[in-house]
Enzyme design. Structure first.
Site, short mmCIF file in Angstrom:
data_model
loop_
_atom_site.label_atom_id
_atom_site.label_comp_id
_atom_site.label_asym_id
_atom_site.label_seq_id
_atom_site.Cartn_x
_atom_site.Cartn_y
_atom_site.Cartn_z
CG ASN A 48 -1.68 1.25 1.43
OD1 ASN A 48 -1.80 2.05 0.49
ND2 ASN A 48 -2.21 1.46 2.63
CD1 TRP A 49 3.36 0.86 -2.85
CD2 TRP A 49 3.40 1.96 -4.79
NE1 TRP A 49 3.98 0.06 -3.77
CE2 TRP A 49 4.02 0.71 -4.98
CE3 TRP A 49 3.31 2.83 -5.89
CZ2 TRP A 49 4.54 0.29 -6.20
CZ3 TRP A 49 3.82 2.41 -7.12
CH2 TRP A 49 4.44 1.17 -7.26
CE LYS A 50 0.34 3.52 4.82
NZ LYS A 50 0.17 3.70 6.24
CB SER A 72 5.37 -1.48 12.01
OG SER A 72 4.91 -0.17 12.24
N GLY A 78 2.91 -1.11 4.28
CA GLY A 78 2.86 0.32 3.95
C GLY A 78 4.27 0.84 3.66
N GLY A 79 4.88 1.44 4.67
CA GLY A 79 6.18 2.10 4.50
C GLY A 79 7.22 1.26 3.78
CG HIS A 94 -5.71 1.81 5.28
ND1 HIS A 94 -5.28 2.77 6.16
CD2 HIS A 94 -4.67 0.97 5.07
CE1 HIS A 94 -4.01 2.51 6.46
NE2 HIS A 94 -3.62 1.44 5.82
N GLY A 106 2.40 2.38 10.69
CA GLY A 106 3.30 3.52 10.52
C GLY A 106 4.01 3.95 11.78
#
Ligand code: PEP
Length: 252
Positions: free
Chosen positions: A9-11, A213, A234-235, A95, A173
């Site tokens: 998920n690149w947000k 995370s 994510g990150g 989300h 995150g």
């Protein structure tokens, strides 16, 4: 045997150039991998350029959001029809950032999920408790209510297009992941919930991802848990090297 799924998920990150560079590196390394499913979810404006790079690979394209109507006067929204037209096979709904920052309710998420599945998309439905809810001993109650209210009564064939992502809000995150034991406990609860509400076959086949995370360092121990069928990242999905290491940890 549930095939593992690793989704990025690149947000609201990347540029057109960094998005295509990132996905090019993924295609070069795991583009033909058959032992796991890989999905990348770029921001809307980069779906088409990323799709071009993904062409001919086994990595699937996903969107980060969808509106629950096919078309009409909904300024700024994107429909499931548009997503499939752009080559998306997946979409993330529910989300926690959309629930909390954009105020999305379980009922609205439920409508999105139905619309997405009806238009042929596969859905990653995110659920998870806040830190306060965990500390108050409400984790199972919160997860159960989210499932009850946002997972519609779908046919078995439609449920085959759904994946659940358990994403504790306190882990997203923050650099503080749930321990493998904490995650496994909730995943097992979700699987039991599915058995009670959707039947034992669905509970055994529906994939439950962990998100929050995830890094190359913690992915192997999370992915070794019996009810963790993959990860939503994510990150760490923004760095090809990290995402590739996580994906490789999911290969049986
Ligand atoms: C997410 O946004 O779904 C997520 C899990 O983020 P991160 O991996 O950065 O915690």
């Amino acid at each position: 045997m549930r095939k593992k799924l690793v989704a990025g998920n690149w947000k609201m990150n990347t540029t057109r150039q960094t998005a295509t560079t990132l996905v090019r590196e993924l295609v070069a390394e795991i583009g033909q991998e058959t032992r796991l499913d890989v999905v990348v979810c770029p921001p809307f404006p980069y779906l088409l350029p990323v799709r071009e790079v993904l062409a001919g690979s086994r990595i699937a394209l996903g969107a980060q959001n969808v509106f629950p109507e096919a078309k009409g006067a909904f300024t700024g929204e994107v429909s499931p029809v548009m997503l499939t037209d752009c080559g998306c096979q997946w979409v993330i709904v529910g989300h926690s950032e959309r629930r909390r920052v954009l105020g999305e309710s379980n009922e609205f998420i439920r409508r999105k999920l139905i619309a997405a599945v009806q238009h042929g998309l596969q859905v990653i439905l995110c659920i998870g408790e806040t830190k306060e809810e965990r500390q108050a001993g409400q984790t199972f109650a919160v997860v159960s209510a989210q499932l009850q209210e946002s997972l519609p009564a779908l046919s078995s064939a439609q449920l085959a297009a759904v994946v659940i992502a358990y994403e504790p809000v306190w882990a997203i995150g923050t650099g503080i992941n749930a321990t493998p034991e904490q995650a496994q406990e909730v995943h097992s609860y979700i699987r039991d919930w599915l058995a009670r509400h959707c039947g034992s076959e669905i509970s055994q086949t529906l994939r439950i991802l962990y998100g929050g995370s995830v890094t190359p360092a913690n992915a192997p121990s999370l992915l070794s848990q019996s009810d963790i069928d993959g990860v939503l990242v994510g990150g760490a999905s923004l760095q090809a090297r990290d995402f590739l290491a996580i994906a490789r940890a999911a290969i049986p």
